[in-house]
Scaffold this active site. Structure first.
Site, PDB file in Angstrom:
ATOM      1  CD  GLN A 171      -3.447  -4.885   6.615  1.00 35.30           C
ATOM      2  OE1 GLN A 171      -3.507  -3.950   5.965  1.00 35.30           O
ATOM      3  NE2 GLN A 171      -3.998  -5.852   6.153  1.00 35.30           N
ATOM      4  CG  ASP A 213      -9.988  -0.592   4.714  1.00 36.41           C
ATOM      5  OD1 ASP A 213      -9.728  -0.770   3.576  1.00 36.41           O
ATOM      6  OD2 ASP A 213      -9.336  -1.296   5.528  1.00 36.41           O
ATOM      7  CE  LYS A 248      -3.780  -2.520   2.098  1.00 39.02           C
ATOM      8  NZ  LYS A 248      -4.327  -3.080   3.210  1.00 39.02           N
TER       9      LYS A 248
END
Ligand code: NAD
Length: 311
Positions: free
Chosen positions: A121, A144, A77
């Site tokens: 994450q 997200d 990322k």
């Protein structure tokens, strides 16, 4: 047999079948190349930011513990953030961090005006409450799209960030001309990360597919899938979708990732399905890269929502 002749009358892919532009599998299915589309998205963001005088759009990542695959995901990322001419910040915390320390770190990022997107994450190590951490994210920074507020916005059809993996599936279908309006779609898997938002996106006004949510208790999954013009497989079961699941000419998008003795495998048995499908994602190189491409897209729109882009 030419691909255009394979599908049932009126089904799926006039644009795909008529186009010579795209690469195909040996069996003739259009390859929905996620790497290529991700790179187009990243290059587009770079050009856009350049045109705006290169404002510092920042994605912050939070990683707890030393899980190797998670480290690789986060590293990838950051690489793409750089390629998109955005900036990144990383907060790495030890696996034994307390809930309070983790929440304090996320709150700092939530309050920092120089940070536009925040990605925590997942999964978090055992003992940490991910829901409580996600609840701290302002919807604008929730790139997200996983918080209750972002999900609520998706359900209500309001502006907000959409989870990157199902969004990536939608982008692939748009890019490769998969028709959705009036088509039937089956999504395999009902997680809040992938399956559930995928069904909502497919059924949205303007997309207009008739979407079915299949799961581990679905009776005769193969028969349910065979009715579909579009299959999105997100079960995490290697090779689940074989040729007998697929209506000739259907679009098949593979989200699943399983680590097996034979390496990483998707939910779709590529060899058999590519001979029947009208379009198919490769694995790797399909929906995975698109998850990152859409994270970049969401980070740019986070900056826009927060008023950090000029004009
Ligand atoms: P999950 O475990 O939360 O959900 C899996 C779903 O699949 C469940 O709803 C379950 O009912 C269903 N399921 C399981 N076995 C089934 C079967 N035999 N038949 C029908 N349905 C079945 O997983 P998730 O977080 O939604 O992820 C799904 C898969 O996608 C995993 O393999 C994950 O690694 C992968 N994934 C990939 C990306 C990507 O970028 N490509 C992103 C996120 C997740």
């Amino acid at each position: 047999m030419p691909r255009a002749d394979r599908g049932p009358a009126g089904a799926s892919f006039s644009r795909v079948t008529n186009s010579e532009e795209f690469e195909r599998t040996p069996g003739g299915a259009v390859i929905m190349d996620g790497k290529r589309l991700r790179d187009e998205i990243v290059a587009g963001i770079r050009t856009k930011l350049d045109g705006l005088g290169n404002p510092a759009v920042c994605l912050a990542t939070v990683l707890v513990g030393d899980d190797k695959p998670s480290q690789i995901y986060v590293r990838n990322k950051h690489k793409k953030v750089e390629e998109a001419a955005m900036v990144s910040r990383h907060v790495g915390l030890p696996a034994d961090v307390s809930q309070g320390e983790l929440e304090a770190a996320v709150t700092d990022l939530a309050q920092d005006p120089n940070v536009h997107g925040i990605l925590v994450q997942l999964p978090l190590p055992e003992g940490l409450d991910a829901e409580r951490v996600l609840d701290l994210l302002p919807p604008e920074k929730d790139v997200d799209g996983l918080t209750e507020r972002s999900m609520g916005r998706l359900v209500r059809g309001r502006d907000g960030h959409v989870p990157c993996t199902p969004l990536g599936v939608m982008r692939l279908m748009e890019r490769y001309g998969v028709e959705t309006s009036g088509k039937s779609a089956v999504v395999i898997g009902r997680s809040t990360l992938v399956g559930l938002p995928q069904v909502l996106l497919l059924g949205r006004k303007g997309v207009d597919a008739t979407a079915t949510l299949a799961h581990s208790r679905t009776t005769d999954l193969a028969a349910v899938c065979r009715e579909a013009d579009i299959i999105v497989a997100a079960a995490g079961m290697a090779g689940l979708v074989t040729a007998e699941f697929v209506k000739p000419g259907a679009a098949v998008l593979d989200v699943g990732i399983s680590r097996t003795a034979d390496g990483i495998q998707g939910d779709v048995h590529f060899e058999s399905v590519q001979a029947v499908a009208g379009a198919i994602t490769p694995m790797p190189g399909g929906t995975g890269p698109m998850t990152i491409g859409c994270l970049m897209e969401n980070t740019l729109s986070a900056a826009r929502m927060l008023g950090a882009l000029p004009g």
